[in-house]
Design an enzyme around this catalytic site. Structure first.
Site, PDB file in Angstrom:
ATOM      1  N   VAL A  15      61.867  41.806  28.292  1.00  0.00           N
ATOM      2  CA  VAL A  15      60.424  41.766  28.034  1.00  0.00           C
ATOM      3  C   VAL A  15      60.142  41.586  26.539  1.00  0.00           C
ATOM      4  N   THR A  46      67.901  45.551  31.465  1.00  0.00           N
ATOM      5  CA  THR A  46      68.201  44.127  31.478  1.00  0.00           C
ATOM      6  C   THR A  46      69.708  43.883  31.452  1.00  0.00           C
ATOM      7  N   SER A  47      70.441  44.805  30.831  1.00  0.00           N
ATOM      8  CA  SER A  47      71.889  44.624  30.713  1.00  0.00           C
ATOM      9  C   SER A  47      72.577  44.580  32.075  1.00  0.00           C
ATOM     10  N   HIS A  48      71.918  45.097  33.094  1.00  0.00           N
ATOM     11  CA  HIS A  48      72.566  45.197  34.403  1.00  0.00           C
ATOM     12  C   HIS A  48      71.905  44.405  35.493  1.00  0.00           C
ATOM     13  N   HIS A 225      68.970  53.075  41.031  1.00  0.00           N
ATOM     14  CA  HIS A 225      69.010  52.183  42.190  1.00  0.00           C
ATOM     15  C   HIS A 225      70.439  51.667  42.273  1.00  0.00           C
ATOM     16  N   TYR A 259      69.423  43.878  49.289  1.00  0.00           N
ATOM     17  CA  TYR A 259      69.408  42.486  48.841  1.00  0.00           C
ATOM     18  C   TYR A 259      70.806  42.064  48.432  1.00  0.00           C
ATOM     19  N   VAL A 355      58.284  46.344  33.981  1.00  0.00           N
ATOM     20  CA  VAL A 355      58.247  44.912  34.290  1.00  0.00           C
ATOM     21  C   VAL A 355      59.633  44.483  34.759  1.00  0.00           C
ATOM     22  N   THR A 358      61.933  39.413  37.119  1.00  0.00           N
ATOM     23  CA  THR A 358      61.155  38.453  37.907  1.00  0.00           C
ATOM     24  C   THR A 358      59.828  38.081  37.246  1.00  0.00           C
ATOM     25  N   ASP A 543      30.893  44.027  37.797  1.00  0.00           N
ATOM     26  CA  ASP A 543      29.467  43.964  38.111  1.00  0.00           C
ATOM     27  C   ASP A 543      28.953  45.387  38.225  1.00  0.00           C
ATOM     28  N   TYR A 644      21.239  60.844  43.970  1.00  0.00           N
ATOM     29  CA  TYR A 644      22.230  61.534  43.143  1.00  0.00           C
ATOM     30  C   TYR A 644      21.773  62.952  42.852  1.00  0.00           C
TER      31      TYR A 644
HETATM   32  P1  FAD Z   1      65.056  47.117  29.044  1.00  0.00           P
HETATM   33  O1  FAD Z   1      65.983  46.021  29.358  1.00  0.00           O
HETATM   34  O2  FAD Z   1      65.475  48.481  29.431  1.00  0.00           O
HETATM   35  O3  FAD Z   1      64.762  47.040  27.509  1.00  0.00           O
HETATM   36  C1  FAD Z   1      64.145  48.090  26.805  1.00  0.00           C
HETATM   37  C2  FAD Z   1      64.835  48.194  25.479  1.00  0.00           C
HETATM   38  O4  FAD Z   1      64.180  49.140  24.657  1.00  0.00           O
HETATM   39  C3  FAD Z   1      66.258  48.650  25.620  1.00  0.00           C
HETATM   40  O5  FAD Z   1      67.092  47.668  25.101  1.00  0.00           O
HETATM   41  C4  FAD Z   1      66.307  49.940  24.819  1.00  0.00           C
HETATM   42  O6  FAD Z   1      67.521  50.136  24.170  1.00  0.00           O
HETATM   43  C5  FAD Z   1      65.154  49.749  23.873  1.00  0.00           C
HETATM   44  N1  FAD Z   1      64.649  51.011  23.367  1.00  0.00           N
HETATM   45  C6  FAD Z   1      64.247  52.085  24.096  1.00  0.00           C
HETATM   46  N2  FAD Z   1      63.886  53.091  23.295  1.00  0.00           N
HETATM   47  C7  FAD Z   1      64.055  52.654  22.024  1.00  0.00           C
HETATM   48  C8  FAD Z   1      63.835  53.235  20.760  1.00  0.00           C
HETATM   49  N3  FAD Z   1      63.403  54.505  20.626  1.00  0.00           N
HETATM   50  N4  FAD Z   1      64.094  52.506  19.660  1.00  0.00           N
HETATM   51  C9  FAD Z   1      64.549  51.229  19.772  1.00  0.00           C
HETATM   52  N5  FAD Z   1      64.775  50.631  20.960  1.00  0.00           N
HETATM   53  C10 FAD Z   1      64.524  51.330  22.070  1.00  0.00           C
HETATM   54  N6  FAD Z   1      64.712  43.028  38.249  1.00  0.00           N
HETATM   55  C11 FAD Z   1      64.523  41.851  38.855  1.00  0.00           C
HETATM   56  O7  FAD Z   1      63.550  41.178  38.603  1.00  0.00           O
HETATM   57  N7  FAD Z   1      65.413  41.381  39.766  1.00  0.00           N
HETATM   58  C12 FAD Z   1      66.517  42.079  40.096  1.00  0.00           C
HETATM   59  O8  FAD Z   1      67.322  41.636  40.910  1.00  0.00           O
HETATM   60  C13 FAD Z   1      66.720  43.338  39.493  1.00  0.00           C
HETATM   61  N8  FAD Z   1      67.780  44.101  39.857  1.00  0.00           N
HETATM   62  C14 FAD Z   1      68.026  45.228  39.158  1.00  0.00           C
HETATM   63  C15 FAD Z   1      69.184  45.926  39.451  1.00  0.00           C
HETATM   64  C16 FAD Z   1      69.536  47.023  38.708  1.00  0.00           C
HETATM   65  C17 FAD Z   1      70.786  47.747  39.043  1.00  0.00           C
HETATM   66  C18 FAD Z   1      68.695  47.470  37.662  1.00  0.00           C
HETATM   67  C19 FAD Z   1      69.037  48.625  36.808  1.00  0.00           C
HETATM   68  C20 FAD Z   1      67.490  46.811  37.423  1.00  0.00           C
HETATM   69  C21 FAD Z   1      67.152  45.699  38.171  1.00  0.00           C
HETATM   70  N9  FAD Z   1      65.977  44.991  37.939  1.00  0.00           N
HETATM   71  C22 FAD Z   1      65.781  43.786  38.538  1.00  0.00           C
HETATM   72  C23 FAD Z   1      64.932  45.510  37.039  1.00  0.00           C
HETATM   73  C24 FAD Z   1      65.044  44.899  35.675  1.00  0.00           C
HETATM   74  O9  FAD Z   1      66.339  44.993  35.226  1.00  0.00           O
HETATM   75  C25 FAD Z   1      64.135  45.600  34.700  1.00  0.00           C
HETATM   76  O10 FAD Z   1      62.875  45.788  35.257  1.00  0.00           O
HETATM   77  C26 FAD Z   1      64.007  44.796  33.418  1.00  0.00           C
HETATM   78  O11 FAD Z   1      65.265  44.424  32.932  1.00  0.00           O
HETATM   79  C27 FAD Z   1      63.266  45.604  32.372  1.00  0.00           C
HETATM   80  O12 FAD Z   1      63.272  44.907  31.157  1.00  0.00           O
HETATM   81  P2  FAD Z   1      62.726  45.607  29.853  1.00  0.00           P
HETATM   82  O13 FAD Z   1      62.884  44.643  28.747  1.00  0.00           O
HETATM   83  O14 FAD Z   1      61.382  46.130  30.119  1.00  0.00           O
HETATM   84  O15 FAD Z   1      63.614  46.903  29.686  1.00  0.00           O
HETATM   85  N1  THG Z   2      25.747  51.114  43.767  1.00  0.00           N
HETATM   86  C1  THG Z   2      25.614  51.388  42.471  1.00  0.00           C
HETATM   87  N2  THG Z   2      26.387  50.807  41.550  1.00  0.00           N
HETATM   88  C2  THG Z   2      27.346  49.928  41.913  1.00  0.00           C
HETATM   89  C3  THG Z   2      27.524  49.591  43.260  1.00  0.00           C
HETATM   90  C4  THG Z   2      26.706  50.236  44.213  1.00  0.00           C
HETATM   91  N3  THG Z   2      28.136  49.373  40.976  1.00  0.00           N
HETATM   92  C5  THG Z   2      29.315  48.669  41.370  1.00  0.00           C
HETATM   93  C6  THG Z   2      29.073  47.836  42.581  1.00  0.00           C
HETATM   94  N4  THG Z   2      28.479  48.649  43.617  1.00  0.00           N
HETATM   95  C7  THG Z   2      28.121  46.725  42.198  1.00  0.00           C
HETATM   96  N5  THG Z   2      27.893  45.804  43.270  1.00  0.00           N
HETATM   97  C8  THG Z   2      26.657  45.527  43.779  1.00  0.00           C
HETATM   98  C9  THG Z   2      26.484  44.351  44.483  1.00  0.00           C
HETATM   99  C10 THG Z   2      25.239  43.984  44.950  1.00  0.00           C
HETATM  100  C11 THG Z   2      24.144  44.812  44.753  1.00  0.00           C
HETATM  101  C12 THG Z   2      24.320  46.012  44.110  1.00  0.00           C
HETATM  102  C13 THG Z   2      25.583  46.377  43.603  1.00  0.00           C
HETATM  103  C14 THG Z   2      22.794  44.402  45.207  1.00  0.00           C
HETATM  104  N6  THG Z   2      22.462  43.108  45.048  1.00  0.00           N
HETATM  105  C15 THG Z   2      21.174  42.554  45.458  1.00  0.00           C
HETATM  106  C16 THG Z   2      21.324  41.085  45.781  1.00  0.00           C
HETATM  107  O1  THG Z   2      22.326  40.491  45.405  1.00  0.00           O
HETATM  108  O2  THG Z   2      20.450  40.568  46.439  1.00  0.00           O
HETATM  109  C17 THG Z   2      20.121  42.715  44.415  1.00  0.00           C
HETATM  110  C18 THG Z   2      20.405  42.033  43.124  1.00  0.00           C
HETATM  111  C19 THG Z   2      19.220  41.961  42.217  1.00  0.00           C
HETATM  112  O3  THG Z   2      18.079  42.154  42.659  1.00  0.00           O
HETATM  113  O4  THG Z   2      19.453  41.655  41.030  1.00  0.00           O
HETATM  114  O5  THG Z   2      22.020  45.196  45.644  1.00  0.00           O
HETATM  115  O6  THG Z   2      26.826  50.022  45.422  1.00  0.00           O
HETATM  116  N7  THG Z   2      24.713  52.268  42.091  1.00  0.00           N
END
Ligand code: FAD
Ligand code: THG
Length: 815
Positions: A15, A46-48, A225, A259, A355, A358, A543, A644
């Site tokens: 990341v 990420t290393s694994h 995991h 998987y 994150v 993927t 809204d 209310y």
């Molecule tokens: P990391 O790779 O952990 O990087 C974070 C970095 O921050 C590290 O290098 C760490 O050393 C550094 N760091 C932390 N603290 C400090 C600090 N205080 N100072 C300086 N540096 C610091 N994901 C997939 O998408 N597909 C897969 O198939 C998959 N399989 C996986 C299988 C395994 C066994 C594992 C463990 C994970 C798997 N994942 C998979 C998940 C994926 O590996 C991670 O989600 C991803 O690598 C996270 O990336 P990152 O950069 O966020 O974290």
């Molecule tokens: N009630 C209150 N606040 C809210 C909602 C609620 N905030 C978030 C969400 N729901 C907002 N969504 C809507 C959507 C439509 C309307 C009200 C809130 C609505 N619309 C009328 C229309 O489109 O005809 C009137 C619009 C107008 O006259 O301007 O009533 O449920 N408190």
């Protein structure tokens, strides 16, 4: 801050590396990446990572992140070696439920624009000859999925960043973060201090530790995991070499939580089929200890079931055994989504954590856009670190939910399926009344929310409600339909307490809200206005309903914590405006239906007539003994009020209305009815129907935009945009078959091609047909266009319609 801010990224995992590339590519080249371990096998997750990239996701955003990762890493090499190999992805179904689920998943990918197809068992085995076709009921093939070489892709991106000026400093452990006022100013390491305008924590599962340095809660849990590698398989001999590594599709058997990928002539197996194994951060090794922090000892007993299931699915494994394995650590969150964005407390402290490989490039791109351009190009509301309610940040909640998320990672989850524990968390003052009426509660935002009431089972209307398919019947009852009909015929009480309520006060409150929202708020006290919050690019952030309760006091009905966060970020520094979340101390009942006035008027001296209390007006008064704020508006599209009061008087309010309503045939009604009624009226639900990726005109909300207003955020971006110019529209569809109630995220086809997707859906009990709202190209949005919705692999006929589908004359509300 200078035009070129000083950026410090913590962590050189995939990341951090991807972000350094995306930032420097956008011209921010003063980037320092601090890494506690060596480069680039740092010892982090990420290393694994075996690097499987499956793009399928119910979230359009997550699929887009993965799609971009595939695109980007496919074009990367490091020293002539590949970073992404497009071997394809295959998911198999070993149960009828999973067979249906892969049909649903195929629908998602069609909605999000990624090609995939469903396969018979033999076709699946033809793609992956190690599969026993007898063991499976079907397959799902995504040709563009594949394998990322996570370390290589990371290093390749880091090199690109380095050529543009970024520097990577290994063996620098971050020990503190300095702030000046409410801003970050420097990052402290064991090798010295690095000044910073912006700090981005990409520390993976160490995120909570970095967050603590600035008082930022980072709600993730590191969990182990299991991943294992087999001995060489004779059947794979000669298929691949050390360079190519793999040619078979990556494979998932989600029913078994497993998987698979090829590793030259071996198979790598990953398992989620074991108990959750949370890891305490204070027990994690440091890279200087010569131990891989993210790799723990393999606990063989936890893998036994996984091995048996593997041999059963891939019989040639019976010639092999597990050669080595480990328990690898990475991050889980309470809702399975990443954590992205800027701290709400400390300016300049950003994070991108939890994150997967993927999604790494997609997340990094969105982060870089957010930092450089001020907004991500992809809607990230599901990933924003500020999305959580306070109760969802409790350490015990984060721990339990994240462990649960590990357990459910491959489960078939219904969109309405609530968490089971910890519950109940938030209950309003009506809770005991609701329980007494047999409320069936689901959970949302930590709140217990009635979906329908068993007490209504005896309503004669229940018999008029049509049945529906198995999936759509879950978390549903025909009672909900009866509740909807009674709302349109008599009067019903709806618990609106979970609606987020914000109070904005101060001498500049009006100016503040005028500048942040699209509609005209400079109206007399007692006015309520429906208004949109836009981002700088004109995308819809939310809204709102905004009630002017006093000259300098407004009450906002909001959609969630991100609204509060956005308002707070924009508060003037001089203290002339205050924003307060008043949700917890207050409660709200929607009293809606043609008899609502007959119910409420006798309880008060105030004039609740149409003339005395107009539509979208508010007033503070008493109902019986209870001081209330009443607002005449209705998300269900009926005459009535939101009432209310403070939480202490909630039960009294309920009882007052309930008793007065007996002779009118009042009922309590739940969210299931609520959702149906609002779709009949065409009222949008932010986050489902529209997001920051849509402008008001596309979303059919142009009526809430006052272009004549001098200024509001997003206004310049709307130049040249109108109802006439938009190229896509949020469009209501009527499904022809009464039983086919879809749920959302299904693809919509015109002339056999996917052209859009469903956002929200429900059966419309009043109009007597299933409704689906969908994003469609404007050229297909004209009413009367025949379309098809793909639902569990079948095509359901529907037709676009004019909106609203119910009461276009507003005769129910304005009287
Ligand atoms: P990391 O790779 O952990 O990087 C974070 C970095 O921050 C590290 O290098 C760490 O050393 C550094 N760091 C932390 N603290 C400090 C600090 N205080 N100072 C300086 N540096 C610091 N994901 C997939 O998408 N597909 C897969 O198939 C998959 N399989 C996986 C299988 C395994 C066994 C594992 C463990 C994970 C798997 N994942 C998979 C998940 C994926 O590996 C991670 O989600 C991803 O690598 C996270 O990336 P990152 O950069 O966020 O974290
Ligand atoms: N009630 C209150 N606040 C809210 C909602 C609620 N905030 C978030 C969400 N729901 C907002 N969504 C809507 C959507 C439509 C309307 C009200 C809130 C609505 N619309 C009328 C229309 O489109 O005809 C009137 C619009 C107008 O006259 O301007 O009533 O449920 N408190």
């Amino acid at each position: 801050m200078a035009a070129q801010p000083k950026v410090v990224i913590i962590g050189a995992g995939i990341v951090g590396c991807a972000l350094s590339d995306e930032l420097t590519a956008r011209g921010w080249t003063d980037v320092t990446v601090l890494e506690q371990g060596p480069l680039f096998t740092t010892g982090g997750s990420t290393s694994h990572a075996p690097g499987l990239v499956f793009q399928t996701n119910g979230s359009r955003t997550m699929t887009e992140f993965a799609r971009y990762t595939v695109e980007k890493y496919s074009a990367l090499t490091l020293a002539g070696q590949w970073c992404f190999r497009q071997v394809g992805g295959l998911e198999v179904a070993t149960s009828p439920e999973r067979l249906a689920e892969i049909q649903r998943r195929h629908g998602w990918l069609s909605s999000w624009g990624v090609d995939s197809r469903l396969l018979a068992p033999e076709e699946s085995a033809a793609l992956h000859p190690l599969l026993d076709p007898e063991r499976i009921l079907g397959g799902f093939h995504i040709p563009s999925d594949g394998l990322a070489k996570a370390l290589r892709a990371g290093e390749a991106q880091a090199r690109l960043a380095t050529t543009r000026g970024a520097r990577f400093l290994p063996h620098h452990t971050v020990t503190g973060i300095e702030t000046t006022g409410d801003r970050v100013s420097a990052v402290v390491t064991d090798q010295g201090t690095f000044p910073a305008d912006i700090v981005v924590s990409c520390a993976g599962f160490w995120g909570p530790k970095i967050g603590r340095m600035v008082g930022q809660t980072v709600p993730l849990v590191p969990l182990a995991h299991q991943y294992a590698r087999t001995t060489a398989l004779p059947v794979l001999a000669g298929r691949n070499d050390e360079h190519t590594e793999a040619s078979l599709p990556i494979l998932r058997d989600q029913d078994a939580g497993l998987y698979y990928r090829e590793l030259v002539d071996r198979i790598g197996i990953g398992s989620y089929a074991h108990r959750p194994m949370p890891v305490r951060l204070d027990e994690v090794a440091h890279p200087r200890d010569n131990r891989m922090p993210s790799s723990l000892a393999f606990t063989e007993a936890d893998f036994e079931g996984a091995w048996a299931d593997s041999v059963s699915l891939l019989p040639s494994l019976s010639d092999a055994k597990v050669e080595e394995g480990f328990n690898g650590v990475f991050s889980f969150t309470s809702d399975g989504m990443p954590l992205m964005g800027e701290s709400s407390e400390v300016r300049g402290f950003w994070l991108a954590e939890a994150v997967w490989v993927t999604h790494s490039a997609g997340v990094a791109r969105a982060m870089a856009e957010w930092l450089v351009d001020g907004r991500p190009g992809t809607d990230v509301h599901e990933c924003d670190v500020n999305r959580f309610e306070e109760v969802q940040l409790a350490p015990s909640y984060v721990h339990e939910r994240s462990c649960q998320n590990f357990a459910e990672v491959y489960d078939i989850l219904h969109p309405l399926q609530p968490m089971e524990s910890p519950r109940p968390l938030r209950v309003g003052p009506f809770h005991s009344r609701q329980e007494a009426l047999g409320a069936v509660f689901l959970e949302g935002g930590g709140w217990e929310r009635p979906h329908w009431y068993e007490a209504n089972a005896a309503l004669p209307e229940v018999a008029r409600i049509p049945g529906r398919g198995e999936w759509a019947s879950r978390y549903w009852s025909p009672i909900a339909g009866a509740e909807a009909l009674v709302t349109r015929e008599r009067v019903a009480l709806y618990d609106m307490t979970p609606l987020k309520r914000l109070e904005v006060t101060g001498p500049e409150a009006l100016a503040f809200l005028q500048a942040l929202t699209t509609n005209q708020l400079d109206k007399p006290v007692g006015s309520v206005t429906y208004s949109l919050m836009l981002d700088e690019a004109g995308g819809i952030r939310s809204d709102l309903t905004i009630a002017r309760l006093d000259t300098e006091r407004f009450q906002i009905g909001a959609n969630g914590n991100l609204d509060l966060d956005w308002l707070r970020r924009h508060l003037p520094a001089d203290g002339s405006v205050h924003v307060r979340d008043i949700t917890a101390g207050t409660c709200c009942l929607g009293v809606w239906g043609p008899l609502a006035r007959e119910l409420v008027q006798p309880l008060t001296d105030a004039d609740f007539s149409h003339q005395g209390f107009g539509y979208f007006k508010a007033r503070e008064t008493y109902l019986g003994d209870v001081p209330v704020t009443a607002m005449r508006l209705s998300y269900v599209g009926e005459l009535g009020w939101e009432i209310y009061t403070t939480a202490d008087l909630g039960a009294k309010l309920w009882d007052t209305l309930w008793e007065a309503g007996q002779e009118l045939g009042i009922i309590a009604a739940g969210r299931s009815a609520f959702n149906s009624l609002r779709l009949e009226k065409g009222y949008r639900s932010w986050g489902h129907d529209m997001t920051t990726e849509h402008n008001p005109y596309e979303a059919g909300l142009g009526f809430a935009v006052r272009r004549k207003k001098q200024h509001f955020t997003g206004k310049p971006a709307l130049d040249g945009i109108s109802d006439e110019t938009v190229t896509r529209r949020l469009t209501p569809l009527i499904v022809r078959d009464e039983q086919s109630v879809v749920l959302g995220h299904e693809p919509v086809y015109v002339d056999g091609h996917p052209v859009g997707y469903v956002t929200s859906a429900a059966y419309g009990y009043t109009i007597g047909a299933p409704i689906a709202y969908a994003w469609l190209p404007a050229r297909h949005a004209a009413p009367g266009t025949p379309v098809e919705i793909e639902y569990f692999g079948a095509r359901v006929a529907a037709v676009t319609a004019a909106e609203p589908l119910f009461d276009p004359e507003m005769s129910r509300i304005r009287r």
